[in-house]
Design an enzyme around this catalytic site. Structure first.
Site, short mmCIF file in Angstrom:
data_model
loop_
_atom_site.label_atom_id
_atom_site.label_comp_id
_atom_site.label_asym_id
_atom_site.label_seq_id
_atom_site.Cartn_x
_atom_site.Cartn_y
_atom_site.Cartn_z
N CYS A 33 28.79 65.25 2.65
CA CYS A 33 27.39 64.80 2.40
C CYS A 33 26.59 66.03 2.31
O CYS A 33 25.58 65.92 1.83
CB CYS A 33 26.76 64.30 3.66
SG CYS A 33 27.57 62.70 4.14
N ASP A 35 25.66 68.51 4.60
CA ASP A 35 25.04 69.15 5.66
C ASP A 35 25.62 69.08 6.83
O ASP A 35 26.08 67.98 7.38
CB ASP A 35 23.48 69.14 5.55
CG ASP A 35 23.07 67.59 5.28
OD1 ASP A 35 24.09 66.60 5.60
OD2 ASP A 35 21.92 67.40 4.80
N CYS A 58 20.88 72.30 2.71
CA CYS A 58 20.01 72.75 1.82
C CYS A 58 18.83 73.36 2.39
O CYS A 58 18.91 73.66 3.77
CB CYS A 58 19.42 71.52 1.26
SG CYS A 58 18.72 70.31 2.26
N CYS A 102 17.22 65.53 7.16
CA CYS A 102 17.53 66.82 7.48
C CYS A 102 16.93 66.98 8.95
O CYS A 102 17.57 67.76 9.93
CB CYS A 102 17.16 68.18 6.89
SG CYS A 102 17.97 67.97 5.18
#
Ligand SMILES: Cc1ncc(COP(=O)(O)O)c(C=O)c1O
Lengths: 142, 386
Positions: A33, A35, A58, A102
């Protein structure tokens, strides 16, 4: 795209690294994915005296990890467990909608590290809102 | 090195040349008439429009009457594919394209599938190429159109279009190529290429955004996309955008004149690829031989593309990535997946696209900053092991 706070935490992330013989280590997310967050806690008398992280991801993933470590450092384990992704987002002056996951990952990373600490110390406590299985509930479906 | 600004995202868009802007201004300040008007102002505009069309035709190796100016490359792609599909629907409803096309082509094909057309999306090899044989094998009795891009916008891979066009001709199937990334970057003569349709876009060759081009070979019947007042020989309605058409013609003229300088751009690209792939767990994506002169696409394992881009941007360098995190999608680039990259490697890819305006110093600076960036992010990555 990102707030100044996010860019600051991305460009100068706090608490990057690892802790040897950590009291608890948690890892969430997956490489597919894009992360992964790994969090290391050093806990003394129920207080998080040190915290470090390593993140693959990211700008928002790095910034939320960094902010989450700052927010739990020096706090009790129970206080750390009360940290929500919303609080992390607010502390960063917001995130773009596509990046909210995130902050969820950052919250989960803390919980996962505490779960590991509980396990290592034979503490039988439930962690509310943490399923421990990131592959099944993660934001990305592969 | 001292901090500098380096624009290295020329596949996304290019800086309009000052000469192009000057040319365009003539048609905003002075020659602003409507080419369809029969008075002096209109005639002036009509003469200029004809001249621009002649110029573009001679640069591409076709006749002026075979060119349709459009509002962008995307419109030209839509026009060509939909137009050919609708015009031949009675003959057959099968279209062949590839998995690595630009969304302007892919999503047009997907929309046609919903309308009852059948589309084959050809796999590409590990360099991002399809062969003429692949195309030939996919041709069925009801195939009416083959659409294969000339050069890929992400990895720069150049397809064997001449061979593909020959196969199409032999089977009586129309051949269209999206040459948006190729026009102005490599020599193109549409007649020699043998395609029935070709598309191009101004903003990839230092003209403004919002101007595109569709070449339709004489005798090729396709349906209109935009009906209107009979402009473009009845093939596209809308008062001709003369300032942008003039800009496009000027930009193409400059691009063709500068083709010999692409050898220099290619050398810079090769140096970028050679130096960056010296880093451990790093690979170049695409072909080393069939490649656009300005394109370098590189994957760095264990780190993520958006993070790389942000740090590069802070260093003054503009480039792009195939990571999902830079888009609103959950998946990394469809092109990188099509060439067989695992998701986690595709997430760490960076596209650097050079133009005539880049220098050796730019390349030195990119290598220095990208190396620093990769090392810095790897130190922070839980996946990285020395
Ligand atoms: C290969 C390709 N086709 C089509 C397009 C679309 O062109 P435009 O931006 O003019 O619509 C682009 C660029 O975005 C492209 O790279």
């Amino acid at each position: 795209m990102y707030s100044e706070k996010v860019m600051d935490h991305f460009a100068n992330p706090r608490n990057v690294g690892e802790i040897e013989n950590a009291s608890g280590v948690g890892e969430v997310g997956n490489a597919k994915c894009g992360d992964i967050m790994k969090m290391f806690l050093k806990i003394e008398d129920g207080v998080i005296v040190d915290v470090k992280f390593k993140t693959f991801g990211c700008g928002a993933a790095v910034a939320t990890s960094s902010m989450a470590t700052e927010m739990i450092k020096g706090k009790t384990v129970d206080e750390a467990l009360a940290l929500t992704n919303k609080a992390v987002v607010e502390a960063l002056d917001g995130l773009p909608p596509a990046k909210i996951h995130c902050s969820v990952l950052a919250e989960e990373a803390v919980k996962s590290a505490v779960a590991d600490y509980y396990k290592k110390n034979g503490i039988e406590k439930e962690i509310p809102g943490f399923c421990g299985d990131c592959d099944s509930c993660s934001h990305c479906h592969h | 090195m001292e901090k500098r600004f380096v624009y290295a995202d020329n596949a996304a868009t290019t800086a309009p040349y000052p000469e192009v802007i000057d040319e365009m201004m003539i048609y905003l300040r002075e020659n602003w008439g409507n080419p369809s008007s029969i008075h002096k102002k209109g005639e002036e505009a009509k003469a200029a429009l004809d001249m621009c069309r002649e110029k573009v035709a001679s640069l591409l190796g076709c006749e002026a009457s075979e060119l349709v100016f459009t509002s962008c490359g995307t419109e030209a792609d839509n026009h060509a594919i939909r137009g050919a599909a609708y015009a031949n629907a009675a003959k057959g409803k099968h279209i062949i394209t590839t998995k690595v096309e630009h969304p302007a082509v892919l999503n047009t094909c997907k929309a046609l599938e919903k309308e009852g057309f059948r589309v084959t999306y050809l796999d590409v090899d590990s360099e991002g190429r399809v062969s003429a044989e692949d195309v030939e094998r996919a041709i069925c009795d009801d195939t009416v159109l083959v659409s294969v891009m000339y050069a890929n916008n992400e990895i720069g891979t150049i397809m064997p279009i001449k061979e593909i066009a020959a196969v199409c001709r032999a089977h009586g199937v129309l051949c269209m190529t999206d040459a948006v990334q190729a026009v102005g970057a490599v020599p193109i003569n549409v007649r020699e290429l043998g395609v029935d349709m070709l598309t191009a876009s101004g903003h990839k060759i230092h003209a403004p955004k919002g101007i595109g081009l569709l070449y339709i070979k004489k005798g090729t019947k396709i349906k209109n996309l935009i009906e209107g007042g009979g402009q473009e020989r009845g093939r596209r309605g809308g008062t001709e955008n003369l300032p942008y058409i003039a800009a496009f013609a000027k930009a193409l003229e400059i691009a063709v004149a500068k083709l010999p300088d692409m050898a220099r751009v290619e050398k810079m690209r090769d140096r970028l690829i050679a130096e960056l792939t010296k880093l451990p767990r790093t690979r170049v994506n695409g072909s080393l031989t069939h490649r656009l002169p300005g394109n370098a696409n590189i994957s760095f394992e264990c780190i993520e593309g958006e993070s790389i881009l942000l740090l590069m941007d802070m260093a003054g360098i503009c480039c792009s990535t195939g990571s999902a995190c830079s888009s609103n999608s959950l998946d990394p680039s469809h092109v990188l997946l099509a060439i067989g990259l695992p998701h986690e490697v595709a997430h760490g890819s960076v596209r650097i696209t050079l133009s005539h305006e880049n220098t050796e110093e730019d390349v030195d600076y990119i290598i220095e900053k990208l190396t620093e960036t990769v090392e810095r992010l790897r130190k922070m990555s839980p996946l990285w092991k020395e």
